[in-house]
Write an enzyme that holds these catalytic residues in place. Structure first.
Site, PDB file in Angstrom:
ATOM      1  N   ASP A 190      -2.204   2.384  -4.537  1.00  0.00           N
ATOM      2  CA  ASP A 190      -3.435   2.801  -3.863  1.00  0.00           C
ATOM      3  C   ASP A 190      -4.500   1.724  -4.016  1.00  0.00           C
ATOM      4  OD1 ASP A 190      -2.288   5.197  -3.140  1.00  0.00           O
ATOM      5  OD2 ASP A 190      -2.979   6.227  -4.960  1.00  0.00           O
ATOM      6  N   HIS A 210       0.819  -1.220   0.000  1.00  0.00           N
ATOM      7  CA  HIS A 210       0.000   0.000   0.000  1.00  0.00           C
ATOM      8  C   HIS A 210       0.847   1.262   0.000  1.00  0.00           C
ATOM      9  CE1 HIS A 210      -3.708   1.979  -0.005  1.00  0.00           C
ATOM     10  NE2 HIS A 210      -4.340   1.345   0.980  1.00  0.00           N
TER      11      HIS A 210
END
Length: 417
Positions: free
Chosen positions: A392, A388
């Protein structure tokens, strides 16, 4: 006299460990015969005979650490010595004849008698192959207490892997404590991790501790792909000489999705993001030596037949421990198929420095709502684990949705839609 050296390791490999000698000192070998195996953090390398001759001296023993081009043995070309067809070779013995008794033999010069021993005596270890001695060292099991399946009752490497104890055995470890009972019940065996498995374990642990790993899921209707495979599999195999599987289409679908979402094909190098302008997809393979990930290079330039052929080739090498370093290094994305073992759903772990990995799973028939009606369809769960810090959630979900769309409508790949 010639030197036998360890292979030249690439920069990413510091050293290796000798895991097995397939010959002994004084043994005659032929050119390209396998002499030894050296395990590195990534792959097992083979050392072969440079010519016909004799291995006169073994310099580095099993479990010794060697660096690039280290001397591991001495070799004399053209010489003759003892023969050994395999690690478990031994002089022919008639199993119906009793073992020669221990005798005292008078020295020719009238001196003190010397002790002669048979195979049951103190020289037992000399008749054991390096692989057997290594297994004994790792497990603490004395080969003399194991029922041998080799010629003349000789203990082999496979006997040590699954030992059947002699009726009167009382196996003890080096500390003198018993480690197995003759009944064969509630036994334990302690084996050191191989370098490869240890490296994989450390990398996977680092991936969970050093990345912001998250997993998103989707499901795909496999019926269109299964129908296409049923319709064309015979023609495909006849023309290309390889079977049509599901992995090739997933590789091609992943390649197309990577083109649309470059961050999923990128990697992290410190504080820098490295966007790769090529598509090298690793396919995770479970082998006897541990998990390895051979890499398909430039998948955007490969046909489905090319992908199937290469996967078959690399998979065979992985099972035989024949993968080269160049075949498992690099890679910009990885696919893991736990479905071959029946896994219904899982969260695959990242393969650093890659930032994403796709997990395929088992195909199961399930009731699904289609246009307001319930239909029984072959469904597969897909999982995308991603870092992450780099990717995204929106990109990850859209990337996985793209793979779903392409698999559910294979014609989109052919039409470049």
């Amino acid at each position: 006299m010639a030197d036998i050296n360890a292979p030249a390791f690439p920069e990413s490999v510091a050293d290796g460990t000798i895991v097995e000698w397939h010959v002994s000192e004084g043994q005659q070998v032929s050119r390209d015969d396998l002499l030894a195996e050296i395990e590195t953090d990534k792959v097992v390398l083979e050392v072969v005979a440079p010519d016909d001759g004799v291995v006169t001296k073994i310099v580095k023993q099993v479990d010794d650490t060697v660096e690039s081009n280290d001397l591991i043995a001495e070799f004399e070309a053209g010489a003759s010595g003892t023969t050994g067809d395999s690690e478990d070779s031994a002089p022919a013995v008639d199993p119906d004849q009793p073992a020669a008794p221990v005798q005292k033999k008078q020295a020719a010069d009238g001196g003190e008698p010397v002790q002669a021993t048979d195979k049951k005596g103190d020289a037992d270890h000399k008749d054991q192959s390096p692989a057997v001695r290594k297994a004994a060292k790792e497990s603490g099991v004395d080969p003399k207490e194991v029922e041998g399946s080799g010629r003349g009752g000789r203990v082999t490497k496979s006997d040590m892997a699954n030992p059947t104890l002699k009726a009167d055995s009382s196996i003890k470890s080096d500390s003198g404590r018993p480690v197995a009972e003759s009944t064969g019940e509630r036994t334990e065996k302690r084996v050191a991790m191989t370098r490869l498995r240890k490296t994989v374990a450390n990398r996977l642990l680092a991936a969970t501790q050093e990345t912001a790993m998250l997993t998103t899921f989707n499901e795909v209707n496999m019926k269109p792909l299964m129908d296409m495979r049923t319709k064309y599999k015979e023609q495909f195999e006849k023309r290309h000489g390889v079977r049509l599987g599901f992995m090739s289409l997933f590789v091609k679908a992943a390649t197309e999705a990577l083109k649309r979402f470059p961050s999923v094909n990128a990697s992290l190098d410190g504080d820098d993001i490295v966007y790769h302008g090529f598509y090298d997809i690793g396919v995770a393979v479970s082998s006897d030596r541990g998990l390895v990930v051979p890499v398909l290079r430039d998948t955007d330039q490969m046909s489905m037949a090319d992908v199937e052929s290469k996967i078959r080739e690399l998979g065979g090498k992985a099972q035989d421990g024949k993968l080269g370093l160049d075949e498992i290094t690099g890679g910009t994305f990885t696919i893991s198929n736990g479905g071959v073992f029946g896994s219904l759903m899982s969260t695959p772990i990242l393969n650093p420095p890659q930032t994403a990995i796709l997990g395929m799973h088992a195909i199961n028939e399930r009731p699904m709502a289609v246009d307001g009606k319930v239909e029984i369809l072959p469904m597969m769960y897909l999982a995308l684990s991603y870092d992450h810090r780099m990717i995204d959630g929106k990109e990850a979900v859209l990337f996985l949705s793209t793979i779903k769309e392409l698999v559910e409508d294979p014609a989109m790949l052919l039409l470049d839609l």
